[in-house]
Design a protein around this motif. Structure first.
Motif, short mmCIF file in Angstrom:
data_model
loop_
_atom_site.label_atom_id
_atom_site.label_comp_id
_atom_site.label_asym_id
_atom_site.label_seq_id
_atom_site.Cartn_x
_atom_site.Cartn_y
_atom_site.Cartn_z
N ASP A 30 28.62 -28.89 60.34
CA ASP A 30 29.48 -28.35 61.11
C ASP A 30 28.89 -27.23 61.97
OD1 ASP A 30 30.96 -30.83 60.76
OD2 ASP A 30 31.89 -29.73 59.22
N PHE A 31 28.38 -27.07 63.46
CA PHE A 31 28.10 -25.50 63.97
C PHE A 31 29.33 -24.71 63.37
CE2 PHE A 31 28.74 -22.68 67.72
CZ PHE A 31 26.98 -22.34 67.76
N ASN A 32 29.35 -23.59 63.07
CA ASN A 32 29.12 -22.93 62.52
C ASN A 32 28.82 -21.04 63.98
OD1 ASN A 32 30.75 -19.56 61.23
ND2 ASN A 32 31.78 -20.91 59.54
N LEU A 33 29.98 -20.29 64.29
CA LEU A 33 29.47 -19.43 65.16
C LEU A 33 28.98 -17.96 64.72
CD1 LEU A 33 32.20 -19.65 67.28
CD2 LEU A 33 29.98 -19.61 68.38
N ALA A 34 29.75 -17.80 63.51
CA ALA A 34 29.12 -16.88 63.14
C ALA A 34 27.40 -16.91 62.08
CB ALA A 34 30.23 -16.22 62.16
N ILE A 35 28.06 -18.29 60.81
CA ILE A 35 26.59 -18.45 60.22
C ILE A 35 25.44 -19.09 61.02
CG2 ILE A 35 26.26 -19.85 58.80
CD1 ILE A 35 28.02 -18.34 57.60
N TYR A 36 25.31 -19.63 62.69
CA TYR A 36 23.93 -19.89 63.75
C TYR A 36 23.78 -18.70 63.85
CZ TYR A 36 21.52 -21.35 67.49
OH TYR A 36 20.41 -21.50 68.62
N THR A 37 24.39 -17.65 64.26
CA THR A 37 24.12 -16.00 65.24
C THR A 37 23.55 -15.73 64.12
OG1 THR A 37 25.91 -15.63 66.70
CG2 THR A 37 24.71 -14.13 65.75
N LEU A 38 24.03 -15.66 62.59
CA LEU A 38 23.38 -14.66 61.80
C LEU A 38 21.98 -15.13 60.98
CD1 LEU A 38 26.34 -13.59 58.93
CD2 LEU A 38 24.04 -12.19 59.55
N ASP A 39 21.85 -16.53 61.04
CA ASP A 39 21.01 -17.42 60.67
C ASP A 39 19.71 -17.37 61.59
OD1 ASP A 39 19.11 -19.00 59.75
OD2 ASP A 39 20.46 -20.92 60.41
N LEU A 40 20.09 -16.90 63.09
CA LEU A 40 19.50 -15.87 64.23
C LEU A 40 18.86 -14.96 63.60
CD1 LEU A 40 20.43 -17.79 67.57
CD2 LEU A 40 18.23 -18.36 65.99
N LEU A 41 19.20 -13.78 63.26
CA LEU A 41 19.15 -12.77 63.41
C LEU A 41 18.50 -12.35 61.69
CD1 LEU A 41 23.28 -10.88 63.94
CD2 LEU A 41 20.60 -10.22 65.29
N LEU A 42 19.05 -12.90 60.57
CA LEU A 42 18.56 -12.34 59.36
C LEU A 42 17.17 -13.70 59.08
CD1 LEU A 42 21.55 -13.07 57.01
CD2 LEU A 42 20.60 -10.56 58.72
N PRO A 43 15.44 -12.56 59.18
CA PRO A 43 14.76 -12.83 59.25
C PRO A 43 13.88 -14.66 57.74
CG PRO A 43 14.03 -10.77 59.59
CD PRO A 43 15.92 -11.20 59.43
N VAL A 44 15.05 -13.83 57.24
CA VAL A 44 14.56 -14.14 55.13
C VAL A 44 15.66 -15.62 55.44
CG1 VAL A 44 13.09 -13.66 53.33
CG2 VAL A 44 13.91 -12.16 55.34
N VAL A 45 17.13 -15.35 55.68
CA VAL A 45 17.83 -16.33 54.94
C VAL A 45 17.94 -17.07 55.96
CG1 VAL A 45 20.37 -16.41 54.62
CG2 VAL A 45 18.93 -13.90 53.68
N ASP A 46 18.08 -18.85 55.54
CA ASP A 46 18.62 -20.06 56.09
C ASP A 46 19.39 -20.45 55.85
OD1 ASP A 46 17.73 -22.23 58.24
OD2 ASP A 46 16.41 -22.82 56.41
N PHE A 47 20.82 -20.49 57.02
CA PHE A 47 21.43 -21.16 56.56
C PHE A 47 21.73 -22.52 57.02
CE2 PHE A 47 22.61 -16.82 57.11
CZ PHE A 47 23.32 -16.61 55.63
N GLY A 48 20.65 -22.89 57.57
CA GLY A 48 20.31 -25.00 57.97
C GLY A 48 21.10 -24.96 59.55
N GLN A 49 21.27 -23.82 60.05
CA GLN A 49 22.70 -23.70 61.23
C GLN A 49 20.63 -23.42 62.19
OE1 GLN A 49 25.60 -23.66 62.68
NE2 GLN A 49 26.17 -24.68 60.72
N GLU A 50 20.42 -22.75 62.85
CA GLU A 50 19.10 -22.08 63.45
C GLU A 50 18.47 -24.35 63.32
OE1 GLU A 50 15.48 -19.69 64.94
OE2 GLU A 50 16.18 -19.64 62.72
N ARG A 51 17.83 -24.72 63.06
CA ARG A 51 17.26 -25.81 62.33
C ARG A 51 18.45 -26.91 62.76
NH1 ARG A 51 16.26 -27.73 56.46
NH2 ARG A 51 17.55 -25.45 57.09
N ALA A 52 19.58 -27.13 62.88
CA ALA A 52 20.74 -27.83 63.12
C ALA A 52 20.86 -28.14 64.92
CB ALA A 52 21.45 -28.31 62.34
N PHE A 53 20.88 -26.99 65.08
CA PHE A 53 21.38 -26.72 66.55
C PHE A 53 20.45 -25.85 67.84
CE2 PHE A 53 24.86 -27.01 64.21
CZ PHE A 53 25.75 -27.95 64.99
N GLN A 54 20.32 -26.90 68.88
CA GLN A 54 19.54 -26.49 70.12
C GLN A 54 20.30 -25.29 70.97
OE1 GLN A 54 16.56 -25.56 69.99
NE2 GLN A 54 15.87 -24.39 72.04
N PRO A 55 19.99 -24.31 71.63
CA PRO A 55 21.19 -23.54 72.76
C PRO A 55 20.61 -24.38 73.74
CG PRO A 55 19.76 -21.83 71.20
CD PRO A 55 19.67 -22.75 70.79
#
Length: 93
Positions: free
Chosen positions: A35-60
């Motif tokens: 499910d899309f989560n605003l904070a987790i998606y933004t953290l996924d973009l900001l934190l280069p080493v951590v992968d929460f799976g949001q960046e791979r699941a959604f395209q802006p």
């Protein structure tokens, strides 16, 4: 120095979450995913080493793609500054 990087991280997190709340990214796949989560998606973009799976699941969308790229670049810059600051603090001890 690390405290300033943390303040910038929080500010960018708030700004990114606001942008993506107004312009929600679209799922990349029709298959069930996270499910899309605003904070987790933004953290996924900001934190280069951590992968929460949001960046791979959604395209802006096109206008917010530039903001996503800027957040990725800022995340790398902040991570570098934070690592340099921690290294400097540890080398003084």
């Amino acid at each position: 120095m690390p405290a300033r990087a943390a303040v910038w991280l929080v500010a960018l997190l708030a700004a990114g979450a606001t942008v993506f709340a107004l312009h929600r990214p679209t799922p990349l796949s029709k298959a069930p995913g996270p499910d899309f989560n605003l904070a987790i998606y933004t953290l996924d973009l900001l934190l280069p080493v951590v992968d929460f799976g949001q960046e791979r699941a959604f395209q802006p969308a096109e206008p917010t793609q530039w903001i996503a790229w800027a957040l990725i670049g800022a995340g790398w810059l902040l991570a570098t500054v934070l690592a340099a600051g921690i290294t400097r603090v540890l080398s003084r001890q």
